[in-house]
Motif scaffolding. Sequence first.
Motif, PDB file in Angstrom:
ATOM      1  N   ALA A  22     -22.088  32.395  16.913  1.00 48.81           N
ATOM      2  CA  ALA A  22     -20.692  31.947  16.814  1.00 48.81           C
ATOM      3  C   ALA A  22     -20.550  30.889  15.723  1.00 48.81           C
ATOM      4  N   GLY A  43     -21.945  31.071  11.940  1.00 48.51           N
ATOM      5  CA  GLY A  43     -23.039  31.573  12.785  1.00 48.51           C
ATOM      6  C   GLY A  43     -23.974  32.446  11.968  1.00 48.51           C
ATOM      7  N   SER A  76     -25.883  29.872  16.581  1.00 48.26           N
ATOM      8  CA  SER A  76     -24.525  29.391  16.292  1.00 48.26           C
ATOM      9  C   SER A  76     -24.556  28.427  15.106  1.00 48.26           C
ATOM     10  N   GLY A 128     -20.116  34.550  13.148  1.00 46.74           N
ATOM     11  CA  GLY A 128     -18.712  34.135  13.074  1.00 46.74           C
ATOM     12  C   GLY A 128     -18.519  33.054  12.022  1.00 46.74           C
ATOM     13  N   GLN A 146     -14.646  31.632  14.552  1.00 51.07           N
ATOM     14  CA  GLN A 146     -14.843  33.017  15.021  1.00 51.07           C
ATOM     15  C   GLN A 146     -16.071  33.120  15.915  1.00 51.07           C
ATOM     16  N   PRO A 147     -15.986  33.974  16.940  1.00 55.73           N
ATOM     17  CA  PRO A 147     -17.221  34.302  17.660  1.00 55.73           C
ATOM     18  C   PRO A 147     -18.061  35.232  16.779  1.00 55.73           C
TER      19      PRO A 147
END
Length: 332
Positions: A22, A43, A76, A128, A146-147
């Motif tokens: 993410a 991410g 992440s 993301g 964003q994921p």
Amino acid sequence: MSQGSNFVDYVKICCRSGHGGAGSSHLHRDILTSKGGPDGGDGGRGGHVIVKGNAQLWTLLHLKFRKHVIAGDGDSGGSSLRSGKTGRDEILEVPLGTIAKNAETGEVLFEISTDGETKILAKGGRGGQGNWHFKTATQQTPRYSQPGEEGEEDWNILELKLLADVGLVGFPNAGKSTLLSVVSAAKPEIADYAFTTLVPNLGIVAYRNNKSFVMADIPGIIEGASQGKGLGIRFLRHIERNSVLLFMVPADTNRTIKEEYNILLKELNEYNPELMHKPRVLAITKADMLDQELQQEMEKEVPADIPYVFISSVAQKNIVELKDLLWKEINK
């Protein structure tokens, strides 16, 4: 180089690529800044499942017991625009001539034909984007990011087709294994009953001036093999890759040479008409039991459009002539 039961030419595996990490929604803060702008990093990409060609491998045995292949997830993103780490790729090494298919649809995805060639079988999810990507003149401090994308998960089939210069075509008992054991260092199991050869045997045939070519003994096709009868269909696909087909008809056949040859030809045509364009050579085997007169009689039965030679693997009769003939056809 007989593969014995270790010759694995088909594996089915579930491949899962990594999820993307993410993006971060971090806002910059330090001693001097209480309300800084967005500085969330992106991410990392999820790991791919990659197939790589390796010329040292001959079979898919090393993958036989790997039912699930799972690549790593991406990390992440962090603060200060730090990107997350990319997920770990999973690399599956395969012999040249391996084809990857989707197990459900049967669609061919790609083929590996050169050493070191890589193709992605399952693509890792994209990471993301961090919140700094979303900063605009009107929105100075976006608090969202964003994921990461999901990875892919699918059942795939890896299938090996033999890459050989000469493929032996004949009914069980035609003397294919015996010939291979005489002309190469392969040690196929040999016995006088149908279907001794249950796996394709590869042999490297030494030729003049240190040259060599690869010969594959493909398990005997029987009438009806192209309909999937017996073991036929699974092995017929190995012939697709050969550059020359050596048809073998024993001298003691209870049909005429032409009849037996035509039946073999019909099987091949029904299985894959494209095989009909490959160069062919005919060997009449077990010729040590023929006297001159009988051989001359039999020569009248040989089909007109094919180079042929009478051979005996056991008595080493005309083996050099056969190699010459094959070499000429391979290099046409």
